[in-house]
Design an enzyme around this catalytic site. Structure first.
Site, PDB file in Angstrom:
ATOM      1  N   ASP A 285       9.489   3.310  -0.655  1.00 16.32           N
ATOM      2  CA  ASP A 285       8.461   4.056   0.047  1.00 16.32           C
ATOM      3  C   ASP A 285       8.758   3.926   1.536  1.00 16.32           C
ATOM      4  OD1 ASP A 285       6.273   4.995   1.357  1.00 16.32           O
ATOM      5  OD2 ASP A 285       4.794   4.002   0.093  1.00 16.32           O
TER       6      ASP A 285
ATOM      7  N   LYS B 217       4.683  10.928   7.247  1.00 16.09           N
ATOM      8  CA  LYS B 217       4.430  10.564   8.645  1.00 16.09           C
ATOM      9  C   LYS B 217       5.384  11.243   9.639  1.00 16.09           C
ATOM     10  CE  LYS B 217       1.753   6.630   7.341  1.00 16.09           C
ATOM     11  NZ  LYS B 217       0.552   6.093   7.837  1.00 16.09           N
TER      12      LYS B 217
ATOM     13  N   TYR C 194       0.857  -1.192   0.000  1.00 11.44           N
ATOM     14  CA  TYR C 194       0.000   0.000   0.000  1.00 11.44           C
ATOM     15  C   TYR C 194       0.888   1.235   0.000  1.00 11.44           C
ATOM     16  CZ  TYR C 194      -3.398   3.528   1.381  1.00 11.44           C
ATOM     17  OH  TYR C 194      -4.188   4.647   1.424  1.00 11.44           O
TER      18      TYR C 194
HETATM   19  N1  PLP Z   1       3.051   4.951   1.771  1.00 11.88           N
HETATM   20  C1  PLP Z   1       2.946   4.179   2.850  1.00 11.88           C
HETATM   21  C2  PLP Z   1       3.945   3.107   3.083  1.00 11.88           C
HETATM   22  C3  PLP Z   1       1.906   4.395   3.759  1.00 11.88           C
HETATM   23  O1  PLP Z   1       1.798   3.608   4.842  1.00 11.88           O
HETATM   24  C4  PLP Z   1       0.983   5.414   3.508  1.00 11.88           C
HETATM   25  C5  PLP Z   1      -0.140   5.651   4.432  1.00 11.88           C
HETATM   26  O2  PLP Z   1      -0.426   4.936   5.325  1.00 11.88           O
HETATM   27  C6  PLP Z   1       1.145   6.204   2.372  1.00 11.88           C
HETATM   28  C7  PLP Z   1       2.195   5.949   1.528  1.00 11.88           C
HETATM   29  C8  PLP Z   1       0.203   7.317   2.097  1.00 11.88           C
HETATM   30  O3  PLP Z   1       0.425   8.351   2.993  1.00 11.88           O
HETATM   31  P1  PLP Z   1      -0.752   9.391   3.322  1.00 11.88           P
HETATM   32  O4  PLP Z   1      -1.782   8.645   4.073  1.00 11.88           O
HETATM   33  O5  PLP Z   1      -0.047  10.456   4.112  1.00 11.88           O
HETATM   34  O6  PLP Z   1      -1.249   9.899   2.017  1.00 11.88           O
END
Ligand code: PLP
Length: 422
Positions: free
Chosen positions: A234, A262, A139
């Protein structure tokens, strides 16, 4: 609480502004929180919980640290947004680069989704290729191209694809099981020449925490390089979490592009993506890849980030970093002992201060094995914890987080609650 939920559902779809908050994976009505301090959050009725969700990761120093409040308040008094460049953005970028040297140049954005979406567009623009490779259950926010065999809330609801994502686009995204080097080699053999990028969480947290098998990340690095595809890490969750320089520092594997979010914003909307200068210079206006944002590098979020980066620097020596890790390990030890006392097999997957307690007999090494865990049992456990004032991620297939505000005494108390409920 019920009346808040009823009201919310009248004006907000499903009553929530992000699906996983709706408690569908554990049943029951979502809790509405009113405030937080240190390791605790209080719901709208005033009940206190030890918080292991930590806003899904950002709160490395717990709720409402006073230094962050002061930094943001000072910035607030100067103005909320200018829509121009500001000096603070340079400081944030330099601060990020000091921990992530692979990010030679950096753009600030407002969410992890935006960081990933931008990195993917840049990868496609720079390589002039269209296909993407991701992990089963991976995700990366609600990016159209990546809502294909996705995890997190999507995995929880069993909708591997979202309505509204055109099939034509989804077909450009391939996916492989995590930790299967054979499958990775296979897909690169077949599709390597057409792949713009392989994007992955180096330590997947959105299927619940799963650790990379030895050599998996190194092999991903070698294969992308050989086939001219970009490797995108990511690190929206793992960045500043598994080590100050994220998983890339921890495992010693350098990606082409990195996405952060985050922890970087400490609970304010700030995220970033970055990589080699030559690659990042392909962004508009110098380059042909368009990317923009009215609130990108917002002064309040930048002030929060500067405070977070300053605090992370203070704890970044391996000796200091280990303080939280040791605290976490003691806590994990208590949980494992409690499970053993009850003759229960649970899998406590963890790295540093993030963990998932899987109700599973078998080891959890990828999305398929994560999905085989007993989610009904987790739901019971979750609600038991909630009753006793411990707030966990409301889904089995998610990570939980320990912050610096979780003192050994708080953790011991939480471990006792876990022990009783196991
Ligand atoms: N990438 C990862 C690994 C995530 O866990 C998340 C969200 O939980 C995102 C991207 C997306 O971030 P956001 O919720 O700040 O858009």
């Amino acid at each position: 609480m019920k009346s808040l939920y009823r009201k919310a559902r009248q004006v907000i779809p499903s009553g929530v502004n992000s699906p996983v908050r709706a408690f569908r994976a554990v049943g029951g009505d979502p809790v509405f929180m009113a405030r937080g301090k240190g390791p605790y959050i209080w719901d709208a009725r005033g009940k206190r919980y030890v918080d292991f969700c930590c806003s899904w990761g950002p709160l490395l120093f717990g709720h409402a640290p006073s230094g962050l409040i002061s930094a943001v308040s000072r910035a607030l008094a100067r103005g909320t947004s200018f829509g121009t460049a500001t000096a603070a953005e340079i400081e944030v970028a330099l601060g990020i680069r000091s921990f992530f040297p692979s990010m030679e140049k950096i753009r600030l954005v407002s969410s992890g989704t935006e960081a990933v979406m931008s990195a993917v567009r840049l990868a496609r623009g720079a390589t002039k290729r269209s296909k993407l490779l991701k992990l089963d259950g991976g995700y990366h926010g609600h990016v159209d191209s990546l809502l294909v065999r996705a995890g997190s809330g999507v995995a929880t609801f069993g909708i591997p694809d979202s309505a509204g994502v055109p099939g034509e686009l989804a077909r450009l995204t391939l996916s492989v099981p995590f930790n299967d080097i054979g499958a990775l080699e296979d897909v690169f053999r077949r599709e390597g020449g057409e792949l713009a990028a392989f994007i992955l969480e180096p330590v997947p947290a959105n299927t619940g925490v799963v650790l990379p098998a030895p050599n998996y990340l190194e092999r991903a690095r070698a294969l992308t390089k050989r086939h001219g595809a970009l490797l995108i890490f990511d690190e929206v969750i793992t960045g500043f979490r598994v080590s100050p320089g994220g998983a890339q520092q921890y495992y010693g594997v350098r990606p082409d592009l990195t996405c952060l979010g985050k922890i970087l914003g400490g609970g304010l909307p700030l995220a970033a993506f970055g990589g080699k200068s030559a690659l990042m210079d392909q962004l508009a206006p110098e380059g042909p890849v368009y990317q923009a944002g009215t609130l990108s590098g917002n002064p309040l979020a930048a002030a929060a980030a500067l405070w977070m980066l300053g605090e992370i620097k203070k704890i970044s020596s391996s000796r200091k970093w280990r303080v939280l890790e040791n605290r976490a390990e003691n806590f994990y030890g208590e949980l494992i002992k409690a499970a053993e006392r009850r003759g229960l097999t649970v899998r406590l997957n963890r790295l540093g201060s993030m963990f998932t307690l899987f109700f599973s007999e078998a080891p959890v090494t990828d999305y398929a094995s994560a999905k085989r865990s007993d989610t009904k049992r987790y739901a019971k456990f979750f609600h038991g914890c909630l009753k006793k004032g411990v707030y966990l991620a409301p889904s089995q297939l998610e990570a939980n987080f320990i912050s610096w505000a979780h003192s050994p005494a708080v953790l011991r108390r939480a471990a006792r609650v876990f022990g009783e409920l196991l």
